[in-house]
Design an enzyme around this catalytic site. Structure first.
Site, PDB file in Angstrom:
ATOM      1  CG  HIS B 146      -2.031  -0.904   1.049  1.00  0.00           C
ATOM      2  ND1 HIS B 146      -3.153  -0.824   0.565  1.00  0.00           N
ATOM      3  CD2 HIS B 146      -2.298  -2.139   1.781  1.00  0.00           C
ATOM      4  CE1 HIS B 146      -3.931  -1.910   0.531  1.00  0.00           C
ATOM      5  NE2 HIS B 146      -3.329  -2.767   1.366  1.00  0.00           N
ATOM      6  CB  CYS B 188      -2.673   3.383  -3.896  1.00  0.00           C
ATOM      7  SG  CYS B 188      -3.909   1.913  -3.775  1.00  0.00           S
TER       8      CYS B 188
END
Lengths: 553, 377
Positions: B146, B188
């Protein structure tokens, strides 16, 4: 009453102003420097100027050569001029920031009686045996004997001879310009035995900017402080072959003398292992013409990786590992040959990969199967195997470029001539100095670029040691002491690597700007705002009180 | 489903890192998964799939540093223990028998990762945990987890910023620890991680641009979590067609996973790279082909046949004469069993506890007045 009250408040106001000013003074004079000092990264002082000076270091590699003239080698009037010294200096044209000059200091002298006697014997080998001096010549130095033009010591068409122990023999000439001509010949021979441009270019190949992709210039053996040599016997078919190899004896007899000769160049450790059921990753093809199996050149690169994971190595050692594998092919794939690109079987049945090691395929003699009781006992011929492995190991050392019409003596018992070791030491010294300089310079550059790296005191002392060692090594090279120069260059490399790779240098102190604000604002803002506001108020009032007298006046 | 998942992904952070490096021939790889917790199964699966492809193409374990922040195969919530699947319907178990994880669980930290990259490792670290690359090595770094704009989260508790990563690469470059470096990141806003690189010979690929989220691929109803991320899934499909001799170049890798399939826009950065990407083979980074030469010369050695035979006989005799080996007493079991249990010494409460109670009592009496004391004692 009101006046007293006014005087009291005036006193209080004055006291308040003094208090505010005092707070501000303490905050700025004491607090700010204290905060700055305690939050800066600690950096012990480093000799930046000396490090940048290392880049401009001029390396002078001196080779002391003693030239001994026999009676009929040069004209008489030239002989009268002996002894004297001639210096031949040449700059090596390499595009490297360090200038390298090669200096051959030739000390000419007349031959002594026993030398004359030795040099008039029948063959060079006898002459060498008689000339064998009791003390060993210092590393890096050479002795050249000049014999007469028509002497029969050398074969008629040979102009010079290079011996195994730092000696050489060159033919003289009866000519007016005898010294010049002989001088050139001597320099040629001396260069072949010590330093040539390609040796230095190969040593510095990693540091030169051009030819980055050229495979030839790169040295096969990566320079390191030590090597771990592993001999492995791969037996994929223990049901058919009971292989026995006397590796301890072979190492003791053949490899150890060679490693002892190379001992000055680094720490070598040798180990061995036997792996059972270890297959090659490639299936060999069957050649019906010779009813044997073969591996062609294109499949060889794919052999190494599957086998490498099984090899293992000592977990503690950080030296590069050189693996030498002896593969005894399984019965179903015997005999197995390696084919070169023309399709012919290779005589040695071995191949190697630079910086990794080598693999040799040992085919079991078909006669041993006549006993027909499996497993068959196979005694490995260690001499044949070691000849190949040592050749692969020696491949790391560049071959000398001989001057024309020069005779090279046969190999010695160690497999390495002393001046070949000298060449290795010259190349390694230069390379170590280049590496140490690059490491120190990169460290200095990094410290400039990344502001969060901490330099502790012991790291700083390693840097000082490294700089001193580089300078000492350069001095020793200039005065021709090869052994101490090499040791100093190794120290330089060790210290500089220790300093660069010290675990404490890791910078984990990077904070993005918004994080810095987030940390400091809750601490400083509540304290700073009242102080600043009161300072502003004091300043405005003082300015008003200055203006007031002007107005009334 | 994908949208909610992306939101939850943005909330938690996991990272997996895979580092690979290739030497003059050999490449080295560093593969890092920085994510923890069961629902971040897909990051571990990502990393293991890349690890498996790379091993299939010939890289040995000695050249791969694999860092996994959590153990999914042996996680108590795994309905199929000892497996990590990467495709729906459990087609492909990427955990297998020969996975060698070098940094596991809590060892995957920003500090350890940077230490592996820069080489500033304590001397006691074993060889398998080091990046043994030199100036001829091509390195592949694969990271997943992440991330956000300019950072990647490690272990749900710390971050690595793009500036730290760029500085680490610069330190690698200064010491010539790599020849060329390929950096792939699947998180991301992955493109933000390669914005700050400034060292030469680096090529970078990311699964999404700044401001975009990278999405996951398929949930699996049997296991109950998403198995892979889209970008890595398509990269792996691409890698399945590569074999050690193929000639596909980097431009093909840039085309993998267009926006129609990936929903996010993959990005790449090649301005720091010296060669033209269309001349760079995929196998330069993902496969390993060693340079070999035929040995044509040998050294002449003298035969010492007599000595050989006599030493052989000596060895035989030695074997017979050797005594059976004895081992020292390893564990004094008898002593341990019959030991009496040691009485634990009583220690007075530490200064901290005393101080805390003193503070509490003082505050109480200051607040309510000393007159209450008589009701207490």
């Amino acid at each position: 009453m009101a006046a007293a009250g006014a005087a009291a408040t005036h006193l209080e106001v004055a006291r308040g102003k003094r208090a505010a000013l005092f707070f501000a003074a303490v905050a700025i004079v004491l607090g700010l420097p204290l905060w700055w000092k305690t939050t800066e990264t600690y950096r012990a002082s480093l000799p930046y100027s000396q490090i940048s000076g290392l880049n401009a270091l001029q390396l002078r590699l001196m080779v002391p050569v003693t030239v001994v003239f026999t009676r009929e080698s040069v004209p008489l009037d030239d002989q009268e001029k002996l002894p004297f010294t001639v210096v031949h200096e040449r700059e090596i044209p390499l595009k490297y920031k360090m200038k390298i000059k090669c200096r051959f200091q030739k000390a000419y002298r007349r031959a002594l009686d026993h030398e004359e006697e030795a040099l008039s014997s029948g063959s060079v080998q006898e002459a060498e045996a008689m000339l064998d001096e009791p003390q060993e010549q210092a590393e890096g130095s050479l002795t050249v004997y000049v014999i007469s033009e028509h002497s029969s010591l050398l074969p008629q068409d040979m102009m010079s001879y290079i011996g195994p122990k730092r000696t050489a023999v060159v033919r003289g000439i009866m000519h007016r310009e005898a010294f010049n001509i002989i001088g050139r010949r001597i320099v040629q021979v001396a260069q072949a035995m010590s330093l040539t441009e390609d040796v230095l270019a190969a040593a510095l190949a990693d540091h030169l900017p051009e030819d980055k992709w050229s495979a030839e210039k790169r040295r096969p053996l990566k320079s390191s402080l030590g090597y771990e040599i592993t001999f492995s016997l791969l037996n994929p078919d223990p049901k058919s072959h009971d292989v026995y190899w006397d590796i301890e004896g072979a190492v003791r007899r053949y490899v150890q003398p060679f490693l002892n000769a190379l001992g000055a160049a680094g720490n070598f450790s040798v180990d061995s292992q036997i792996l059972y059921y270890a297959m090659l990753g490639v299936n060999p093809r069957f050649d019906s013409a010779s009813s044997s199996y073969y591996l062609d050149m294109h499949s060889l690169p794919h052999v190494i990786n599957p086998v490498e994971s099984r090899l293992g190595s000592s977990a503690a050692s950080l030296y590069p590992v050189l693996n030498f594998l002896l593969y005894v092919p399984e019965l179903a794939h015997s005999p197995l040959y390696i084919q070169d690109k023309d399709g012919a079987p290779v005589a040695t049945n071995a191949f190697h990969s630079p910086r990794w090691g080598g693999i040799m395929v040992y085919n079991v003699d078909s006669k041993t199967y006549n006993a027909s009781v499996l497993p068959v006992r196979v005694e490995v011929d260690m001499v044949r195997v070691m000849e190949v492995f040592l050749a692969q190991l020696l491949f790391g050392i560049a071959q000398p470029q001989l001057p024309p019409k020069c005779l090279l003596s046969g190999p010695t018992s160690e497999g390495l001539m002393t001046w070949e070791l000298d060449r290795l030491l010259w190349a390694r010294s230069v390379e170590n100095l280049a590496t140490a300089t690059t490491t120190l310079t990169s460290l200095a550059q990094l410290l400039g670029k990344i502001s969060n790296i901490v330099i502790k005191d012991d790291v700083a002392s390693e840097v000082y040691k490294a700089v001193a060692a580089v300078q000492k090594s350069a001095e020793e090279l200039a005065s021709g002491h090869l052994a101490s120069a090499f040791v100093a260059s190794q120290e330089a490399v060790t210290s500089s690597e220790l300093a660069f790779f010290d675990p404490s240098l890791l910078h984990l102190l990077y904070f993005p700007d918004d994080q810095k604000f987030a940390i400091y604002i809750p601490l400083f803002l509540p304290m700073a705002v009242p102080i600043l506001l009161s300072l502003v108020k004091i300043f405005l009032e003082t300015r008003k009180s200055w203006r007031k007298p002007e107005k009334t006046d | 489903m994908a949208v909610t998942d992306s939101l939850s992904r943005a909330a938690t952070v996991l990272a997996t890192v895979l580092l690979l490096s290739f030497g003059s021939v050999a490449a080295s790889h560093i593969e890092v998964c920085t994510s923890r917790f069961w629902f971040n199964y897909r990051h571990v699966a990502n990393t293991l799939s890349v690890y498996r492809s790379v091993k299939r193409l010939g890289i040995p374990d000695s050249h791969i540093v694999l860092m996994l922040a959590d153990d999914m195969a042996c996680n108590p919530r795994n309905p199929k223990p000892a497996t990590v699947f990467s495709h729906k319907n459990m087609e492909l178990n990427v955990y297998g028998d020969d996975v060698e994880v070098d940094y596991r669980s809590y060892e995957v930290t920003v500090e350890n990762f940077l230490r592996v990259l820069t080489g500033r490792i304590p001397p006691s670290t074993p060889r398998s945990k080091r990046l043994l690359s030199d100036d001829r090595s091509n390195i592949l770094i694969y990271m997943t987890g992440h991330g956000g704009n300019g950072f990647l989260k490690f272990q749900d508790s710390e971050e690595i910023t793009n500036i730290e990563l760029a500085d680490a690469f610069e330190q690698m470059w200064q010491k010539r620890r790599y020849n060329e470096l390929l950096f792939i990141i699947d998180t991301c806003q992955g493109a933000s991680m390669y914005e700050r690189f400034y060292s030469p010979n680096i090529m970078a690929l990311a699964s999404s641009q700044v401001g975009e989220d990278s999405l996951s691929h398929q949930p699996d109803p049997a296991i109950g979590v998403h198995l892979m991320d889209r970008y890595t899934f398509y990269v792996l499909e691409f890698l399945e067609e590569i074999n050690p001799a193929s000639q596909t170049n980097m431009n093909d890798l840039f085309q993998v996973c267009p926006k129609s399939l990936c929903v996010s826009t993959p990005g790449h950065r090649t301005d720091l790279f010296q060669r033209d990407p269309k001349n760079v083979l995929i196998t330069d980074f993902f496969g390993s082909v060693r340079k070999v030469e035929i040995t044509t010369e040998t050294i002449k050695l003298q035969q010492d046949s007599e000595i050989m035979e006599s030493s052989y006989k000596e060895d035989q005799m030695d074997e017979k004469l050797m005594e059976p080996l004895k081992y020292a007493e390893q564990l004094p079991v008898a002593q341990i069993i019959h030991q009496k249990p040691k009485l634990k010494d009583w220690h007075p409460p530490g200064g901290f506890i005393l101080g805390l109670w003193a503070l509490i009592i003082m505050v109480f009496f200051k607040t309510y007045g000393i007159k209450h004391m008589k009701f207490i004692f």
